[in-house]
Design an enzyme around this catalytic site. Structure first.
Site, PDB file in Angstrom:
ATOM      1  N   ASP A 156      -8.671  49.938 -37.099  1.00 47.88           N
ATOM      2  CA  ASP A 156      -8.617  51.362 -36.769  1.00 47.88           C
ATOM      3  C   ASP A 156      -7.233  51.893 -37.106  1.00 47.88           C
ATOM      4  O   ASP A 156      -6.387  51.185 -37.653  1.00 47.88           O
ATOM      5  CB  ASP A 156      -8.948  51.605 -35.293  1.00 47.88           C
ATOM      6  CG  ASP A 156      -9.772  52.877 -35.121  1.00 47.88           C
ATOM      7  OD1 ASP A 156      -9.248  53.974 -35.443  1.00 47.88           O
ATOM      8  OD2 ASP A 156     -10.933  52.791 -34.696  1.00 47.88           O
ATOM      9  N   HIS A 201     -10.312  56.557 -39.977  1.00 45.41           N
ATOM     10  CA  HIS A 201      -9.686  55.587 -39.071  1.00 45.41           C
ATOM     11  C   HIS A 201      -9.016  54.458 -39.845  1.00 45.41           C
ATOM     12  O   HIS A 201      -9.171  53.281 -39.510  1.00 45.41           O
ATOM     13  CB  HIS A 201     -10.727  55.027 -38.096  1.00 45.41           C
ATOM     14  CG  HIS A 201     -11.132  56.001 -37.024  1.00 45.41           C
ATOM     15  ND1 HIS A 201     -10.271  56.394 -36.026  1.00 45.41           N
ATOM     16  CD2 HIS A 201     -12.295  56.667 -36.814  1.00 45.41           C
ATOM     17  CE1 HIS A 201     -10.897  57.262 -35.231  1.00 45.41           C
ATOM     18  NE2 HIS A 201     -12.122  57.444 -35.689  1.00 45.41           N
ATOM     19  N   GLU A 265     -15.845  60.186 -37.517  1.00 47.49           N
ATOM     20  CA  GLU A 265     -14.601  60.963 -37.382  1.00 47.49           C
ATOM     21  C   GLU A 265     -13.733  60.898 -38.632  1.00 47.49           C
ATOM     22  O   GLU A 265     -12.566  60.508 -38.585  1.00 47.49           O
ATOM     23  CB  GLU A 265     -13.824  60.464 -36.149  1.00 47.49           C
ATOM     24  CG  GLU A 265     -14.593  60.670 -34.856  1.00 47.49           C
ATOM     25  CD  GLU A 265     -13.866  60.148 -33.624  1.00 47.49           C
ATOM     26  OE1 GLU A 265     -14.064  60.709 -32.536  1.00 47.49           O
ATOM     27  OE2 GLU A 265     -13.104  59.168 -33.750  1.00 47.49           O
TER      28      GLU A 265
END
Length: 414
Positions: A156, A201, A265
């Site tokens: 991440d 990410h 995201e």
């Protein structure tokens, strides 16, 4: 006593249980084959094969003079033993002898089988590093609760926790070796699904290899949670070389049929201004529609291309429900986290779905309103009662669509 029809993998589980029982109780038990025509032994535990029992299911019969366990596979034997452990003195889970305990069992009949084939727990080791012993404890607790899948979030913005030999700078940010962990999980009937979250990410990877981004950096490993605008650049062919190299090494470490590729995201702001990304959009003839800009279809292009690479190597992908935005990859399984709407949409498109809605099973939410006495959490409120109240199959789906809900999962972000 063990039926000869049980496979060798089941025998190792039974032997391990016998050794565990001896160490705790002071007994001197051994496992030995059960001859086909003899009467059931008295005061013993008998393990038998029964092909009529569904996979992972078992039947447990505790009688005054014997315990009889039946299952059709290794997992069923393992889960029957877990139930048996729960019925024995609780010290069976420890490592200290407790020979003075009452080593008796209540007579009962249990027929147990899972409703779902996928029963998962997600652990994020990117934001907070878990030592090996802590991960082994988590696997033990999963086995106790008959969960069969660990979704291991390895990368991440805040860190990269898996060693990739071809890209050694990634390990300067953080690495974790997996080979010993895989065997430990496999012995507990737990499959590990690794996640390499892409194309968003990726700040940890960009900090190590800045030429993989649209701007070239400089980039920093994130020191706090949140979403970052800087993501992998799909306009550069070297990005796909990097992804495929990483996933090749991941596949060498993890035998899992599924590989999780994230997809959540991922802001598109860098892609909108990146000449290479715009050239890719033009070359692939990606067009906006009334729902999404062309850049959303660029992410779909990334997902589909990565899926094909993994499919060609005999693997399948799972992605967060954002992979529905644009065009869903042909064979993808969808993990629905932003509520259940994404899962409903995917099931209607005839794609497998794992329900993990944040408003029910995100375990990084506060379990109480009295937050001043709690460790730091991301926010939200999910008391234990609400977690247990999740019904993974929405009533709005018809009978055919409901078949695509393959299970549920609790998510622990850190």
């Amino acid at each position: 006593y063990v039926s000869p029809e049980l496979d060798k993998n089941s025998l190792s589980i039974i032997d391990s249980f016998a050794q565990n029982l001896n160490a705790i109780s002071g007994f001197q038990t051994t496992s030995q084959p059960l001859e086909g025509t003899e009467a059931l032994p008295k005061k013993n535990i008998v393990f038998e094969a029964n092909k009529d029992i569904v996979p992972e299911g078992y039947e447990l019969s505790i009688q005054p003079d014997a315990v009889i366990i039946q299952a059709s596979d290794r997992s069923g034997i393992f889960y029957a033993i877990q139930t048996l452990k729960q019925l024995l003195p609780t010290a069976i889970y420890g490592d200290q002898p407790t020979s003075d305990a009452q080593w008796t069992l209540p007579c009962m009949e249990i027929k147990d089988a899972p409703r779902f084939g996928y029963r998962g727990l997600h652990i994020d080791v990117a934001r907070h590093f878990f030592p090996k012993e802590e991960m082994k404890k988590i696997l033990d607790l999963m086995a106790l609760h008959k969960q069969n899948t660990l979704h291991w979030h390895l990368t991440d913005d805040q860190g990269w926790r898996i060693e990739i030999k071809k890209y050694p700078r990634l390990t300067e940010i953080g690495s974790i070796r997996n080979k010993t962990m895989i065997k430990y999980a496999e012995e507990r009937c737990i499959n590990i699904i690794p996640e390499v979250d892409l194309p968003g990410h990726m700040m940890a990877a960009l900090a190590a290899y800045p030429d993989l981004g649209c701007t070239g950096g400089p980039y920093e490993v994130s020191g706090q949670w949140g979403v970052r605008d800087d993501v992998l650049c799909p306009g550069k062919e070297k990005t796909f070389t990097f992804i495929e190299d990483v996933l090749t090494e991941v596949m060498e470490l993890f035998p899992s049929e599924y590989i999780h590729i994230g997809g959540d995201e991922c802001p598109k702001v860098r892609w909108e201004k990146c000449p290479k990304c715009q050239a890719r959009i033009k070359a692939e003839r990606l067009k906006a529609n009334d729902k999404h800009k062309a850049e959303f279809f660029l992410q779909s292009y990334v997902t589909a291309r990565v899926e094909k690479f993994l499919n060609d190597h005999g693997r399948k992908i799972i992605g967060w429900d954002e992979i529905l935005e644009g065009e869903l990859a042909p064979n993808a399984t969808v993990m629905s986290w932003r509520g259940m709407d994404g899962g409903i949409e995917a099931a209607r498109l005839k794609h497998p779905v794992i329900m993990t809605p944040n408003n029910y099973v995100y375990l990084d939410y506060y379990p109480t309103m009295n937050t001043q006495d709690e460790p730091l959490a991301i926010g939200g409120y999910n008391p234990v009662e609400k977690v247990y109240s999740l019904e993974p199959v929405p009533a709005s789906l018809n009978e055919e669509e409901r078949k695509y809900i393959i299970g549920a999962q609790g998510n622990l972000w850190t």
